[in-house]
Scaffold this motif. Structure first.
Motif, PDB file in Angstrom:
ATOM      1  N   ILE A 169      41.868 186.334  55.400  1.00  0.00           N
ATOM      2  CA  ILE A 169      42.466 187.625  55.074  1.00  0.00           C
ATOM      3  C   ILE A 169      41.488 188.411  54.212  1.00  0.00           C
ATOM      4  N   ALA A 170      40.884 189.440  54.793  1.00  0.00           N
ATOM      5  CA  ALA A 170      39.978 190.318  54.051  1.00  0.00           C
ATOM      6  C   ALA A 170      40.781 191.413  53.361  1.00  0.00           C
ATOM      7  N   LEU A 171      40.200 191.946  52.298  1.00  0.00           N
ATOM      8  CA  LEU A 171      40.842 193.057  51.595  1.00  0.00           C
ATOM      9  C   LEU A 171      40.577 194.385  52.278  1.00  0.00           C
ATOM     10  N   PHE A 174      41.261 186.601  61.954  1.00  0.00           N
ATOM     11  CA  PHE A 174      40.900 187.469  60.833  1.00  0.00           C
ATOM     12  C   PHE A 174      41.900 188.621  60.761  1.00  0.00           C
ATOM     13  N   SER A 175      42.185 189.072  59.550  1.00  0.00           N
ATOM     14  CA  SER A 175      43.016 190.261  59.369  1.00  0.00           C
ATOM     15  C   SER A 175      42.639 190.950  58.072  1.00  0.00           C
ATOM     16  N   VAL A 176      43.158 192.148  57.889  1.00  0.00           N
ATOM     17  CA  VAL A 176      42.930 192.915  56.664  1.00  0.00           C
ATOM     18  C   VAL A 176      44.279 193.184  56.006  1.00  0.00           C
ATOM     19  N   ILE A 177      44.433 192.708  54.784  1.00  0.00           N
ATOM     20  CA  ILE A 177      45.624 192.982  53.975  1.00  0.00           C
ATOM     21  C   ILE A 177      45.128 193.381  52.591  1.00  0.00           C
ATOM     22  N   PRO A 178      45.468 194.565  52.098  1.00  0.00           N
ATOM     23  CA  PRO A 178      44.916 195.027  50.820  1.00  0.00           C
ATOM     24  C   PRO A 178      45.566 194.345  49.625  1.00  0.00           C
ATOM     25  N   ASN A 179      45.017 194.617  48.455  1.00  0.00           N
ATOM     26  CA  ASN A 179      45.666 194.222  47.208  1.00  0.00           C
ATOM     27  C   ASN A 179      46.927 195.055  46.998  1.00  0.00           C
ATOM     28  N   GLY A 180      47.728 194.643  46.059  1.00  0.00           N
ATOM     29  CA  GLY A 180      48.965 195.352  45.779  1.00  0.00           C
ATOM     30  C   GLY A 180      49.142 195.642  44.294  1.00  0.00           C
ATOM     31  N   SER A 206      41.807 183.792  51.304  1.00  0.00           N
ATOM     32  CA  SER A 206      41.568 185.136  50.783  1.00  0.00           C
ATOM     33  C   SER A 206      40.293 185.086  49.942  1.00  0.00           C
ATOM     34  N   PRO A 207      39.171 185.655  50.415  1.00  0.00           N
ATOM     35  CA  PRO A 207      37.912 185.569  49.656  1.00  0.00           C
ATOM     36  C   PRO A 207      37.876 186.454  48.411  1.00  0.00           C
ATOM     37  N   HIS A 208      38.695 187.513  48.371  1.00  0.00           N
ATOM     38  CA  HIS A 208      38.762 188.408  47.209  1.00  0.00           C
ATOM     39  C   HIS A 208      37.414 189.048  46.885  1.00  0.00           C
ATOM     40  N   GLY A 209      36.674 189.443  47.904  1.00  0.00           N
ATOM     41  CA  GLY A 209      35.428 190.157  47.664  1.00  0.00           C
ATOM     42  C   GLY A 209      34.275 189.309  47.191  1.00  0.00           C
TER      43      GLY A 209
END
Length: 389
Positions: A161-163, A187-193, A127-130
């Motif tokens: 996992i990109a945000l 690769f996938s996109v999973i947002p913050n929570g 998770s790079p976290h931006g």
């Protein structure tokens, strides 16, 4: 499932920003879903201090292993860890782990631990976290790191996992430069929570307003580290230009070099209040006391503070760099260019119109409830892990 999270800093090192809260949210929600979760981290508490609690402890069901930084001064100067015995710890615990999930990309922790995971053929998730883009700070340093060190780490990663979709595009572009793996990377996109139940604390809002003598004045809230790319300087200029009678601007966050510049811009204006770094109930009180959360940032991943403000029922004014454009579609706030003029124009209405502000706040909380709850994020993480094991 047994999951190891690797991160440079962990609870209570909240001064490092949203990454700490994000990893905490992932780890805790995965424990609640029945998984065995360990966090391997360092003893960094903030840019200067070390954590003085137990080096091995259990927090909210998560086993936390902290390894001391040999040269803690490098954290404040270069944002770089120097953890002692981290590789040896990884060698001891990784054989019994199902998935290694690493956080941020260009870290010494990744250089030490991912070779161990790869040798044991453990699936490795990032998770790079931006933090991938060079524009998010330390661009020259990142460029050198990418030439010398990043390819080896990148080719060990199985899933990124990109945000956001924007970060997904950045990751795919960057990985294309690193060469080919023996098996394709995913690769996938999973947002913050957000833990919705922790916010909307109106009693804390009253305490906060009393402490800072806000009375009933409408207040714009900035919450984040005081560094250039967060845009607090832009917001101060915008607030002054908006010139809403009897309004306040709250600047909340730890200084990372910008405080003298920001105070000079404020020029003694008593409406602009610098609280410094807040935590616990004081931080929750600030979120609940704000009438609009404003963040004219550039190069953000997906700011957790903005999601927390929405969870507290506060509308938001964000720059495109915050990657939360859906707030405008949902009627939960505004998206405007990260300039003083653009932000000044959008600040006025929510600061003067109570009904509009309440309506947007309700929609903001609803948006978080529908899309950004940690239990939903944890379910998506499970799907990623299961697909790799």
């Amino acid at each position: 499932m047994r999951i190891l999270h690797l991160t440079p800093y962990y609870k209570p090192a909240y001064a490092f920003g949203g990454v700490v809260r994000s990893v905490e949210g992932m780890a805790t929600s995965l424990v609640q879903r029945g998984h065995e979760v360990t966090v391997l981290t360092t003893d960094a508490l903030d840019q200067q201090r070390r954590y003085t609690g137990a080096i091995n402890e259990t927090i909210d069901g998560v086993q936390v292993l902290r390894r001391p930084n040999v040269l803690p001064g490098l954290r404040g100067r270069y944002n770089l860890s120097t953890p002692r015995s981290m590789k040896q710890t990884a060698e001891a615990i990784l054989p019994s782990v199902d998935v290694l999930h690493v956080h941020e990309f260009r870290t010494l922790e990744n250089l030490l631990v991912t070779p161990v995971g790869a040798k044991l053929r453990k699936p490795i998730v990032l998770s790079p976290h931006g933090t991938l883009a060079l524009e998010t700070g330390r661009g020259r340093f990142k460029g050198v790191w990418d030439r010398l060190l990043s390819p080896g780490v990148a080719l060990r990663i199985d899933h990124v996992i990109a945000l956001t979709q924007s970060e997904l595009a950045e990751a795919k572009s960057l990985w294309a430069r690193f060469g080919n793996r023996l098996r394709p990377i995913r690769f996938s996109v999973i947002p913050n929570g957000v833990d919705l139940g922790s916010f909307n604390r109106r009693e804390l809002a009253a305490e906060f307003r009393k402490r800072y003598e806000l009375g009933d004045a409408p207040a714009a809230l900035f919450m984040g580290r005081l560094q250039k790319r967060k845009g607090a300087d832009v917001l101060i200029k915008a607030f002054k230009a908006a010139n809403v009678a009897d309004s306040r601007l709250l600047i909340v966050g730890p200084d990372e070099g910008m405080l003298p510049v920001l105070k000079a811009l404020a020029d003694g204006d008593p409406r602009i209040i610098f609280t410094g770094y807040l935590e616990g109930d004081a931080r929750l009180g600030a979120l609940a006391a704000g009438d609009i959360f404003a963040l004219p940032a550039t190069g953000e991943g997906q700011p957790i503070a903005a999601l927390e403000a929405m969870a507290a029922g506060v509308p938001v004014l964000l720059s495109p760099g915050c990657n939360l454009d859906e707030v405008e579609e949902a009627g939960a706030g505004y998206v405007a260019a990260a300039t003083a003029d653009a932000f000044a124009e959008q600040l006025r209405l929510p600061l003067i119109d109570d009904a509009s502000r309440r309506r947007m706040g309700e929609r903001a909380r609803q948006l978080v409830d529908e899309r950004y709850r940690w239990d939903g994020v944890a379910a998506e993480l499970e799907n990623v892990y299961t697909g790799l094991c």
